[in-house]
Write an enzyme that holds these catalytic residues in place. Structure first.
Site, PDB file in Angstrom:
ATOM      1  N   CYS A   1       0.834  -1.208   0.000  1.00 33.44           N
ATOM      2  CA  CYS A   1       0.000   0.000   0.000  1.00 33.44           C
ATOM      3  C   CYS A   1       0.868   1.258   0.000  1.00 33.44           C
ATOM      4  CB  CYS A   1      -0.928  -0.018   1.214  1.00 33.44           C
ATOM      5  SG  CYS A   1      -1.998   1.424   1.324  1.00 33.44           S
TER       6      CYS A   1
ATOM      7  N   CYS B   1      -0.523   4.098   2.125  1.00 30.33           N
ATOM      8  CA  CYS B   1      -0.315   3.905   3.563  1.00 30.33           C
ATOM      9  C   CYS B   1       1.141   4.151   3.947  1.00 30.33           C
ATOM     10  CB  CYS B   1      -0.662   2.469   3.968  1.00 30.33           C
ATOM     11  SG  CYS B   1      -2.226   1.890   3.339  1.00 30.33           S
ATOM     12  N   ASP B   2       2.065   3.656   3.146  1.00 27.17           N
ATOM     13  CA  ASP B   2       3.457   3.588   3.591  1.00 27.17           C
ATOM     14  C   ASP B   2       4.420   4.496   2.831  1.00 27.17           C
ATOM     15  OD1 ASP B   2       2.719   1.641   5.418  1.00 27.17           O
ATOM     16  OD2 ASP B   2       2.999   0.013   3.975  1.00 27.17           O
TER      17      ASP B   2
HETATM   18  C1  FAD Z   1       0.365  -3.628   5.799  1.00 28.24           C
HETATM   19  C2  FAD Z   1      -0.839  -2.711   5.649  1.00 28.24           C
HETATM   20  C3  FAD Z   1      -0.730  -1.403   6.051  1.00 28.24           C
HETATM   21  C4  FAD Z   1      -1.821  -0.568   5.948  1.00 28.24           C
HETATM   22  N1  FAD Z   1      -1.687   0.722   6.364  1.00 28.24           N
HETATM   23  C5  FAD Z   1      -2.745   1.544   6.306  1.00 28.24           C
HETATM   24  C6  FAD Z   1      -2.635   2.884   6.769  1.00 28.24           C
HETATM   25  O1  FAD Z   1      -1.573   3.327   7.205  1.00 28.24           O
HETATM   26  N2  FAD Z   1      -3.743   3.671   6.687  1.00 28.24           N
HETATM   27  C7  FAD Z   1      -4.932   3.204   6.185  1.00 28.24           C
HETATM   28  O2  FAD Z   1      -5.906   3.966   6.170  1.00 28.24           O
HETATM   29  N3  FAD Z   1      -5.047   1.954   5.708  1.00 28.24           N
HETATM   30  C8  FAD Z   1      -3.991   1.119   5.761  1.00 28.24           C
HETATM   31  N4  FAD Z   1      -4.097  -0.155   5.277  1.00 28.24           N
HETATM   32  C9  FAD Z   1      -5.375  -0.564   4.680  1.00 28.24           C
HETATM   33  C10 FAD Z   1      -6.376  -0.890   5.813  1.00 28.24           C
HETATM   34  O3  FAD Z   1      -5.756  -1.761   6.723  1.00 28.24           O
HETATM   35  C11 FAD Z   1      -7.628  -1.510   5.242  1.00 28.24           C
HETATM   36  O4  FAD Z   1      -8.207  -0.652   4.288  1.00 28.24           O
HETATM   37  C12 FAD Z   1      -8.640  -1.756   6.358  1.00 28.24           C
HETATM   38  O5  FAD Z   1      -8.085  -2.553   7.373  1.00 28.24           O
HETATM   39  C13 FAD Z   1      -9.889  -2.435   5.814  1.00 28.24           C
HETATM   40  O6  FAD Z   1     -10.737  -2.653   6.895  1.00 28.24           O
HETATM   41  P1  FAD Z   1     -11.881  -3.748   6.852  1.00 28.24           P
HETATM   42  O7  FAD Z   1     -12.564  -3.634   8.170  1.00 28.24           O
HETATM   43  O8  FAD Z   1     -12.663  -3.631   5.625  1.00 28.24           O
HETATM   44  O9  FAD Z   1     -11.145  -5.160   6.728  1.00 28.24           O
HETATM   45  P2  FAD Z   1      -9.883  -5.827   7.398  1.00 28.24           P
HETATM   46  O10 FAD Z   1      -9.054  -4.884   8.180  1.00 28.24           O
HETATM   47  O11 FAD Z   1      -9.256  -6.610   6.315  1.00 28.24           O
HETATM   48  O12 FAD Z   1     -10.539  -6.834   8.448  1.00 28.24           O
HETATM   49  C14 FAD Z   1     -11.234  -7.961   7.993  1.00 28.24           C
HETATM   50  C15 FAD Z   1     -11.694  -8.718   9.205  1.00 28.24           C
HETATM   51  O13 FAD Z   1     -12.542  -9.782   8.807  1.00 28.24           O
HETATM   52  C16 FAD Z   1     -12.191 -10.946   9.540  1.00 28.24           C
HETATM   53  N5  FAD Z   1     -12.654 -12.102   8.767  1.00 28.24           N
HETATM   54  C17 FAD Z   1     -12.301 -12.467   7.512  1.00 28.24           C
HETATM   55  N6  FAD Z   1     -12.935 -13.615   7.172  1.00 28.24           N
HETATM   56  C18 FAD Z   1     -13.717 -13.950   8.244  1.00 28.24           C
HETATM   57  C19 FAD Z   1     -14.606 -15.031   8.540  1.00 28.24           C
HETATM   58  N7  FAD Z   1     -14.825 -16.021   7.672  1.00 28.24           N
HETATM   59  N8  FAD Z   1     -15.217 -15.052   9.739  1.00 28.24           N
HETATM   60  C20 FAD Z   1     -15.021 -14.067  10.656  1.00 28.24           C
HETATM   61  N9  FAD Z   1     -14.184 -13.019  10.428  1.00 28.24           N
HETATM   62  C21 FAD Z   1     -13.536 -12.987   9.250  1.00 28.24           C
HETATM   63  C22 FAD Z   1     -10.698 -10.835   9.717  1.00 28.24           C
HETATM   64  O14 FAD Z   1     -10.258 -11.630  10.817  1.00 28.24           O
HETATM   65  C23 FAD Z   1     -10.570  -9.351  10.030  1.00 28.24           C
HETATM   66  O15 FAD Z   1     -10.863  -9.121  11.372  1.00 28.24           O
HETATM   67  C24 FAD Z   1      -3.039  -1.025   5.387  1.00 28.24           C
HETATM   68  C25 FAD Z   1      -3.144  -2.345   4.959  1.00 28.24           C
HETATM   69  C26 FAD Z   1      -2.057  -3.189   5.098  1.00 28.24           C
HETATM   70  C27 FAD Z   1      -2.171  -4.633   4.651  1.00 28.24           C
END
Ligand code: FAD
Length: 321
Positions: free
Chosen positions: A137, A140-141
């Site tokens: 990303c 992000c980084d």
């Molecule tokens: C290394 C990295 C760095 C990042 N840095 C930033 C940053 O600095 N700033 C920023 O804004 N964004 C950043 N991002 C992006 C950000 O993390 C994502 O956009 C955000 O986390 C998405 O949130 P979400 O809740 O949609 O899903 P996610 O954070 O992906 O969470 C998904 C959740 O669903 C759960 N899950 C999945 N399948 C199942 C299942 N079958 N049953 C129950 N639970 C399940 C997982 O355990 C998890 O808890 C970064 C991403 C990465 C990978």
């Protein structure tokens, strides 16, 4: 039979925000936080260090600490959290059914927040330098001091790769775009911007094969897939822009998915094609993929669920009632 008001699947920024809003609306939400499927409980930010762009933290905050605070806030408003993966759902009849290996529940509504997983290349050295030079990303980084004035590489040939490369020119002195084929999949406009950017160099038929360094990434070995020749690129950053896999395997056949596996939502809402099921965060967003946008759509989903549940005049039942 006990029927939940609202089950939230996933515990990233989308899931916890939905839980906070639904808790405050007295829906007594039940959250399956996940365990191993589709990432760890807390979601993608558990795998990173400093988060510099989440509003409210001018000095930045560690990803796991931010997620811990969201979790505490969800608990404070009465969300019930279960650290378990959902393995099966039945959305074909109401109440809906959601099941982990341990527990099966009936529910009036479901908010899906299972996120997406960035595709990786699994190169030698990738684990060692993940978050220490290798990232999925740029937004992000990219501002990390590691990349200021340095040379970096981006892998990929689509619009995301083009956007990441262009974004990184704000910080890096030079951006090497490694493209496996002899053309880009990115839109014509993006291609024009890439071709004319003085800091971007495109390397056709090129794939990274090894990442090397010491405490941090110092370079990448790149192979030309036509000639097999391997050369060293002394870069401080390697950014993957090879796509994401939405965590929707368990929903196949249960609700509409687009060809990439994302959950399409209706217009500006988080509604899916099934009334009573909403989707928030990266699982429905192939464009922005940020913690704040995930949290924003988590909020939308909870508000939409609250309205829908009261319009349906569903009896507010609860396991604690
Ligand atoms: C290394 C990295 C760095 C990042 N840095 C930033 C940053 O600095 N700033 C920023 O804004 N964004 C950043 N991002 C992006 C950000 O993390 C994502 O956009 C955000 O986390 C998405 O949130 P979400 O809740 O949609 O899903 P996610 O954070 O992906 O969470 C998904 C959740 O669903 C759960 N899950 C999945 N399948 C199942 C299942 N079958 N049953 C129950 N639970 C399940 C997982 O355990 C998890 O808890 C970064 C991403 C990465 C990978």
């Amino acid at each position: 039979m006990t029927v939940e008001n609202l089950v939230i699947i996933g515990s990233g920024p989308a899931g916890y925000t939905a839980a906070i809003y639904a808790g405050r609306a007295q829906l007594n939400p039940l959250v399956f936080e996940g365990f191993a499927a589709g990432g760890v409980p807390g979601g993608q930010l558990m795998t990173t260090t400093e988060v510099e762009n989440f509003p409210g933290f001018p000095a930045g905050i560690q990803g796991p600490e931010l997620m811990q605070q969201m979790r505490q806030q969800a608990l404070r408003w009465g969300a019930r959290l279960i650290q378990d993966d959902v393995v099966r759902v039945d959305f074909q009849q109401r109440p809906f059914r959601v099941a982990s290996e341990e527990l099966e529940v009936y529910t009036q509504g479901v908010i899906i927040c299972t996120g997406a997983t960035a595709k990786r290349l699994h190169l030698p050295g990738e684990e060692q330098f993940w978050n220490n030079g290798i990232s999925a990303c740029a937004i992000c980084d990219g501002a990390n001091p590691l990349f200021q004035g340095a040379e970096v590489a981006v892998v990929g040939g689509g619009d995301s790769a083009a956007e990441e490369a262009l974004y990184l020119t704000k910080y890096a002195s030079r951006v090497h775009l490694l493209v496996r084929r002899d053309c880009l999949r990115a839109s014509k406009t993006m291609q024009d911007r890439l071709f004319h950017h003085p800091q971007i160099e495109i390397h056709w038929h090129s794939i990274p094969v090894t990442a090397y360094g010491d405490e941090v990434l110092r370079g990448v070995k790149v192979q030309n897939v036509q000639t097999q020749e391997v050369s060293s690129f002394p870069v401080s950053g390697l950014f993957y822009a090879i796509g994401h896999t939405p965590n929707t395997q368990i929903f196949q056949g249960q609700l509409a998915l687009d060809p990439g596996g994302y959950i399409p939502t209706l217009g500006k809402s988080t509604a899916t094609d099934i009334p009573g099921i909403w989707a928030a965060g990266d699982v429905q967003d192939r464009e922005y993929r940020q913690a704040i946008t995930a949290a924003g759509t988590g909020c939308m989903a909870a508000l939409e669920a609250e309205r829908w549940l009261s319009e349906e005049r569903s009896p507010v039942l609860s396991v604690f009632a």
